[in-house]
Design a protein around this motif. Sequence first.
Motif, PDB file in Angstrom:
ATOM      1  N   ILE A 185       0.766  -1.285   0.194  1.00 44.00           N
ATOM      2  CA  ILE A 185      -0.091   0.010   0.080  1.00 44.00           C
ATOM      3  C   ILE A 185       0.733   1.180   0.048  1.00 44.00           C
ATOM      4  O   ILE A 185       0.662   2.197  -0.692  1.00 44.00           O
ATOM      5  CB  ILE A 185      -0.944  -0.108   1.277  1.00 44.00           C
ATOM      6  CG1 ILE A 185      -1.946  -1.185   0.988  1.00 44.00           C
ATOM      7  CG2 ILE A 185      -1.800   1.392   1.358  1.00 44.00           C
ATOM      8  CD1 ILE A 185      -2.858  -1.568   2.150  1.00 44.00           C
ATOM      9  N   ARG A 186       1.828   1.265   0.998  1.00 42.25           N
ATOM     10  CA  ARG A 186       2.724   2.472   0.938  1.00 42.25           C
ATOM     11  C   ARG A 186       3.565   2.563  -0.377  1.00 42.25           C
ATOM     12  O   ARG A 186       3.861   3.896  -0.971  1.00 42.25           O
ATOM     13  CB  ARG A 186       3.724   2.474   2.020  1.00 42.25           C
ATOM     14  CG  ARG A 186       2.602   2.922   3.488  1.00 42.25           C
ATOM     15  CD  ARG A 186       3.587   2.146   4.618  1.00 42.25           C
ATOM     16  NE  ARG A 186       2.782   2.777   5.860  1.00 42.25           N
ATOM     17  CZ  ARG A 186       3.195   2.287   7.186  1.00 42.25           C
ATOM     18  NH1 ARG A 186       4.327   1.557   7.487  1.00 42.25           N
ATOM     19  NH2 ARG A 186       2.458   3.027   8.287  1.00 42.25           N
ATOM     20  N   GLY A 187       3.931   1.506  -0.761  1.00 41.88           N
ATOM     21  CA  GLY A 187       4.777   1.468  -2.045  1.00 41.88           C
ATOM     22  C   GLY A 187       4.167   1.943  -3.234  1.00 41.88           C
ATOM     23  O   GLY A 187       4.574   2.817  -4.153  1.00 41.88           O
ATOM     24  N   ASP A 188       2.796   1.560  -3.257  1.00 39.59           N
ATOM     25  CA  ASP A 188       2.069   1.864  -4.439  1.00 39.59           C
ATOM     26  C   ASP A 188       1.311   3.256  -4.255  1.00 39.59           C
ATOM     27  O   ASP A 188       1.226   4.115  -5.508  1.00 39.59           O
ATOM     28  CB  ASP A 188       0.794   0.945  -4.558  1.00 39.59           C
ATOM     29  CG  ASP A 188       1.494  -0.357  -5.071  1.00 39.59           C
ATOM     30  OD1 ASP A 188       2.607  -0.442  -5.419  1.00 39.59           O
ATOM     31  OD2 ASP A 188       0.430  -1.364  -5.111  1.00 39.59           O
ATOM     32  N   PHE A 189       1.006   3.832  -3.168  1.00 38.79           N
ATOM     33  CA  PHE A 189       0.353   4.818  -3.060  1.00 38.79           C
ATOM     34  C   PHE A 189       0.962   6.165  -2.243  1.00 38.79           C
ATOM     35  O   PHE A 189       0.265   6.957  -2.030  1.00 38.79           O
ATOM     36  CB  PHE A 189      -0.981   4.725  -2.243  1.00 38.79           C
ATOM     37  CG  PHE A 189      -1.900   3.457  -3.028  1.00 38.79           C
ATOM     38  CD1 PHE A 189      -2.104   3.855  -4.470  1.00 38.79           C
ATOM     39  CD2 PHE A 189      -2.105   2.454  -2.388  1.00 38.79           C
ATOM     40  CE1 PHE A 189      -2.983   2.969  -4.923  1.00 38.79           C
ATOM     41  CE2 PHE A 189      -3.011   1.478  -2.952  1.00 38.79           C
ATOM     42  CZ  PHE A 189      -3.403   1.671  -4.427  1.00 38.79           C
ATOM     43  N   ALA A 190       2.061   6.065  -1.797  1.00 41.19           N
ATOM     44  CA  ALA A 190       2.739   7.157  -0.861  1.00 41.19           C
ATOM     45  C   ALA A 190       3.981   7.427  -1.458  1.00 41.19           C
ATOM     46  O   ALA A 190       5.103   6.517  -1.880  1.00 41.19           O
ATOM     47  CB  ALA A 190       2.672   6.786   0.382  1.00 41.19           C
ATOM     48  N   ILE A 191       4.597   8.721  -1.139  1.00 42.89           N
ATOM     49  CA  ILE A 191       5.948   8.910  -1.299  1.00 42.89           C
ATOM     50  C   ILE A 191       7.070   9.361  -0.172  1.00 42.89           C
ATOM     51  O   ILE A 191       8.145   8.787   0.092  1.00 42.89           O
ATOM     52  CB  ILE A 191       5.894  10.053  -2.368  1.00 42.89           C
ATOM     53  CG1 ILE A 191       5.334   9.555  -3.695  1.00 42.89           C
ATOM     54  CG2 ILE A 191       7.408  10.697  -2.539  1.00 42.89           C
ATOM     55  CD1 ILE A 191       5.075  10.546  -4.763  1.00 42.89           C
ATOM     56  N   GLU A 192       6.051   9.931   0.841  1.00 42.96           N
ATOM     57  CA  GLU A 192       6.967  10.455   1.937  1.00 42.96           C
ATOM     58  C   GLU A 192       6.552   9.897   3.234  1.00 42.96           C
ATOM     59  O   GLU A 192       5.313   9.240   3.604  1.00 42.96           O
ATOM     60  CB  GLU A 192       6.757  12.102   2.405  1.00 42.96           C
ATOM     61  CG  GLU A 192       7.372  12.587   1.041  1.00 42.96           C
ATOM     62  CD  GLU A 192       7.623  14.181   1.396  1.00 42.96           C
ATOM     63  OE1 GLU A 192       6.592  14.959   2.148  1.00 42.96           O
ATOM     64  OE2 GLU A 192       8.609  14.745   1.000  1.00 42.96           O
ATOM     65  N   VAL A 193       7.529   9.708   4.279  1.00 43.06           N
ATOM     66  CA  VAL A 193       7.172   9.037   5.495  1.00 43.06           C
ATOM     67  C   VAL A 193       6.083   9.544   6.326  1.00 43.06           C
ATOM     68  O   VAL A 193       5.400   8.961   7.028  1.00 43.06           O
ATOM     69  CB  VAL A 193       8.545   8.630   6.159  1.00 43.06           C
ATOM     70  CG1 VAL A 193       9.014  10.019   7.017  1.00 43.06           C
ATOM     71  CG2 VAL A 193       8.247   7.698   7.427  1.00 43.06           C
ATOM     72  N   SER A 194       6.145  11.001   6.090  1.00 47.07           N
ATOM     73  CA  SER A 194       5.071  11.819   6.978  1.00 47.07           C
ATOM     74  C   SER A 194       3.745  11.787   6.278  1.00 47.07           C
ATOM     75  O   SER A 194       2.805  12.515   6.850  1.00 47.07           O
ATOM     76  CB  SER A 194       5.604  13.274   7.308  1.00 47.07           C
ATOM     77  OG  SER A 194       6.032  13.636   5.827  1.00 47.07           O
ATOM     78  N   ARG A 195       3.530  11.300   5.250  1.00 43.06           N
ATOM     79  CA  ARG A 195       2.307  11.051   4.559  1.00 43.06           C
ATOM     80  C   ARG A 195       2.165   9.540   3.924  1.00 43.06           C
ATOM     81  O   ARG A 195       2.028   9.389   2.985  1.00 43.06           O
ATOM     82  CB  ARG A 195       2.186  11.951   3.448  1.00 43.06           C
ATOM     83  CG  ARG A 195       2.284  13.577   3.689  1.00 43.06           C
ATOM     84  CD  ARG A 195       1.033  13.954   4.393  1.00 43.06           C
ATOM     85  NE  ARG A 195       0.840  15.379   4.690  1.00 43.06           N
ATOM     86  CZ  ARG A 195       1.651  15.869   5.854  1.00 43.06           C
ATOM     87  NH1 ARG A 195       2.212  15.304   6.551  1.00 43.06           N
ATOM     88  NH2 ARG A 195       1.679  17.230   5.977  1.00 43.06           N
TER      89      ARG A 195
END
Length: 149
Positions: free
Chosen positions: A101-111
């Motif tokens: 999920i984070r690999g596909d939909f996010a870029i920064e640790v704070s988001r």
Amino acid sequence: MERTYVMVKPDGVQRNLVGEIISRFEKKGFKIVGLRMLQMDRAIAEKHYGEHIGKPFFEGLVAYITSGPVVAMVLEGKDVVTAVRAMNGATNPANAGSGTIRGDFAIEVSRNVIHGSDSVESANREIAIYFTDKELCAYKKILEDWIYE
Ligand code: DAT
Ligand code: MG
């Protein structure tokens, strides 16, 4: 069966990812036994993220997590704590594999869009912050016989 606490964070809600994220867990075979939307306040944030109080990123984390509604859920299944952590991907999306999920939909640790408990002990603690026993549903799904041997 094991349970874990999972939460779509405010960025996930704002970016219309609630359905996509819940769908991944449903398709995997995990059972939703609790589900609600809420807006976290500072007190809930400090309870949830108590282990991070005092760290340099804590104030930013509180501002982020209280910036809009979240979708809180409890998932149930075999080894669900570890499996959800794997499906969520690394805390920093920069290190999260494609397909997570984070690999596909996010870029920064704070988001980073999603939360999942890091142990059974944390799961029990976190579930109790957001749900009463009465708000959790114990029920049988007929599909379970096709998911578990
Ligand atoms: P996780 O959410 O993978 O369990 P964690 O418990 O270490 O990770 O941290 C909780 C949240 O705090 C994380 O999802 C995002 C934020 N966070 C952690 N480390 C951070 C950092 N170095 N800078 C900014 N935010 C951070
Ligand atoms: Mg954590």
